[in-house]
Design an enzyme around this catalytic site. Structure first.
Site, short mmCIF file in Angstrom:
data_model
loop_
_atom_site.label_atom_id
_atom_site.label_comp_id
_atom_site.label_asym_id
_atom_site.label_seq_id
_atom_site.Cartn_x
_atom_site.Cartn_y
_atom_site.Cartn_z
CB THR A 129 -0.86 -0.23 1.34
OG1 THR A 129 -1.67 -1.02 1.05
CG2 THR A 129 -1.86 1.21 1.14
CE LYS B 208 -4.13 -1.93 0.50
NZ LYS B 208 -4.84 -3.16 1.31
CE LYS C 120 1.28 2.26 4.64
NZ LYS C 120 1.67 0.83 3.91
#
Length: 293
Positions: free
Chosen positions: A95, A171, A240
């Site tokens: 990711t 994503k 994150k």
């Protein structure tokens, strides 16, 4: 097919195992060599360098934790950019920010190589069960060439088009929606608990009614049971992801107000020393704010 694999954390381990179980020949490399043994015991070939992984077979996978990790593996001396042959394919599964994927796309194009962005939707146990989704963005010919590899890992493959950044955006947006859903679950559980409702009662209302789906069932159960270890998706990684979503929105002028709440709950959890807990621990941070914990 033959394929190299770099990055053998919790997700990389199960992905590489799926490739092996699918009959592919897999060469594995990790900065910490102790991560190799579970896979070499299952038939993988241990590799000693990024170059060896990049030149092992038809493509090279990376499953790395963040942008600096993947750009470092690509750009360093002896890294993927130097080692991958012209026409070689890098399948980037972590990711990562839209900016990092755009940068990697340019780097590989400049070297006559191909980047496929193929992030995974699903926790490690979902990958193990063959029920994960992979979102694939990249040149159609290269994607088709690598489809047997991708299909060995994921039960569902979503084609995002010819641009790798499209897969990264999907994503990030998927994690944004899921993260906000978990944050809202935490608020709902805190509200009902303040009125003396047993968590299992509210859980049943949710998951046997409007929210009868895997995300609410799985994360609602973690919250109802207040069980945040062991972690599937760690809170530090969720933080994150929240920052990636907010940065992506800022880059194209899309406000994401719910994302700020999601991020702040994760900041609170990490500040309380819960960074290694499952990211559902944001519900515990909500409970603290509600005078419940």
């Amino acid at each position: 097919m033959k394929v190299g694999f770099i990055g053998l954390g919790r997700m990389g381990q199960v992905m590489a195992r799926r490739l092996l179980d699918g009959g592919h020949e897999v060469g594995v490399y990790n900065r910490s060599p102790d991560k190799l043994k579970p896979l070499t015991d299952h038939g993988a070939k241990a590799l000693t360098s990024i170059k060896a992984a990049a030149t092992f077979g038809d493509a090279v996978f990376t499953m790395l934790s963040d942008d600096p990790a993947v750009t470092g593996v690509v750009e360093q001396a002896g890294g993927i950019r130097e080692s991958l042959p012209r026409g070689g394919i890098h399948i980037c599964c972590g990711t990562h920010s839209v900016a990092a994927i755009q940068k990697l796309t340019e780097i590989h194009a400049g070297a006559g190589q191909v980047l496929i962005a193929s992030p995974v939707l699903g926790r490690p146990e979902v990958v193990t069960a063959g029920a994960a989704t992979m979102v694939v963005g990249g040149a159609s010919g290269s994607v088709e060439h690598c489809r047997p590899l991708i299909a060995a890992i994921a039960g569902r493959v979503v084609d995002a088009g010819d641009e790798p950044v499209s897969a990264a955006a999907i994503k990030i947006a998927n994690n944004f929606v899921l993260g906000c859903a978990i944050e809202a679950l935490g608020e709902g559980f805190s509200l009902t608990r303040k009125f003396g409702v047993k968590p299992e009662t509210f859980y049943a209302v949710l998951t046997e009614g409007l929210f009868n789906c895997w995300a609410y069932k799985a994360y609602g159960k973690f919250i109802a049971d207040e069980k945040y270890l062991p972690a599937g998706q760690r809170a530090v990684n969720g933080l994150k992801d929240a920052n990636l979503a907010l940065a992506a929105g800022e880059a194209v002028g899309v406000p994401l107000p719910s994302g700020n709440v999601w991020r702040d709950r994760l900041v609170g959890a990490v500040a309380h020393g819960e960074g290694e807990h499952d990211w559902a621990v944001m519900a515990k941070d909500q409970a603290r704010a509600s005078g419940l914990a």
